[in-house]
Write an enzyme that holds these catalytic residues in place. Structure first.
Site: not given
Length: 312
Positions: A106, A181, A256
């Protein structure tokens, strides 16, 4: 395009796969590729990760370039965009013509697009394919893959992804998987805080956890953060709250992803006030030393000074 997989329909032909990044997510994913009959060569910087992968049937090697050399498929699962670009740059000369390179990390959309561009004009296909499902999904091969890249690359990569997950969604061109995402996890971060706040309020009002869950899980408050990752022990036996918040998905990783969403919002000019506030809350939670707990443990922070057991 969305495809549902149950692994029974996965391609059974043995494929040579190089897997770089064998940590909490990558290790189980590589193990599932071995279970599906593929020949997997893996690399990680952490000796314990290499040993676990070896025990799962992965042939471990000393460098990323060795893992990539000669493989039909190369998969990376790494912590951030800089590392992805560093590794893709390092392996570029060693990836054979006709191979496909897939990044399941990611990372930010810009880094994903730069990674695709490294192989532009070469006979190598590329995909960005981040995942949803956490370590539980990685172990059970029930991940969802959000995929960016052209149709040819998606068609080539999808059977391999099917060995590691139950669903693949083709989101668009280069970087689209990462974009999906980031948006998805911003929704998750916001909804997780909303669910936790509701349980804290319910506690103050004398509601049992079970009563609130039984209402919200079958009413308009229903969401994944409630029905799968419930932040209180009891209503969902498999949720991390029943294991002292041992992560499926650590708060530091949620932070994050929330930061990635806010960086994307800034560069694109999108207004995301709830995303921004949720990011601030997870940032403070992480700074208080809770980054290694499941992100649902933020309910403890929202309770303020009273972090005791609130089971009713």
């Amino acid at each position: 395009m969305t495809r549902h997989n149950n692994n029974q329909g996965s391609e059974r032909m043995s494929t040579s796969i190089g897997f770089i990044g064998l940590g909490n997510m990558g290790g189980p994913m590589a193990a599932n590729l071995v279970k599906a009959g593929h020949r997997v060569t893996g690399f990680d910087l952490v000796p314990a990760a290499l040993e676990a992968a070896r025990a799962a049937g992965v042939s471990v090697v000393a460098t990323a370039t060795e893992a990539a050399a000669g493989a039909d498929v190369v998969i990376t699962m790494l912590p951030n965009g800089k590392l992805v670009l560093d590794v893709w740059n390092a392996i570029a000369a060693h990836v054979k013509p006709g191979a496909i390179v897939i990044d399941s990390s990611t990372i930010d959309v810009d880094s994903a697009r730069k990674a695709h561009a490294l192989f532009a004009g070469r006979d190598v296909l590329t995909l960005d394919a981040p995942v949803s499902g956490g370590t539980v999904g990685a172990q059970a091969a029930t991940l969802t893959f959000m995929v960016g890249g052209d149709e040819t690359a998606f068609a080539r990569g999808e059977p391999v992804l099917a060995a590691m997950g139950k669903r693949t969604v083709h989101c668009g061109g280069a970087g689209a998987g990462q974009a999906a995402k980031i948006c998805n996890n911003m929704i998750l971060g916001i909804s997780a805080i909303g669910v936790a706040e509701a349980f804290v309020l319910g506690e103050k009002l004398g509601l049992t956890h079970e009563a609130l869950y039984n209402v919200a899980s079958t009413s308009s408050g229903q969401c994944w953060a409630l029905t799968t990752n419930c932040p209180v022990p009891g209503p969902v036996p498999t949720s991390p709250a029943n294991r002292d918040y041992k992560p499926g998905f650590a708060a530091a990783l949620m932070l994050k992803d929330m930061k990635l969403s806010q960086a994307a919002a800034l560069t694109s000019g999108a207004s995301t006030p709830l995303g921004a506030h949720a990011t601030q809350l997870f940032d403070l939670f992480d700074k208080l030393g809770h980054g290694n707990e499941d992100f649902s443990a933020i309910i403890q922070f929202l309770r303020g000074g009273n972090e005791g057991e609130h089971a009713r």
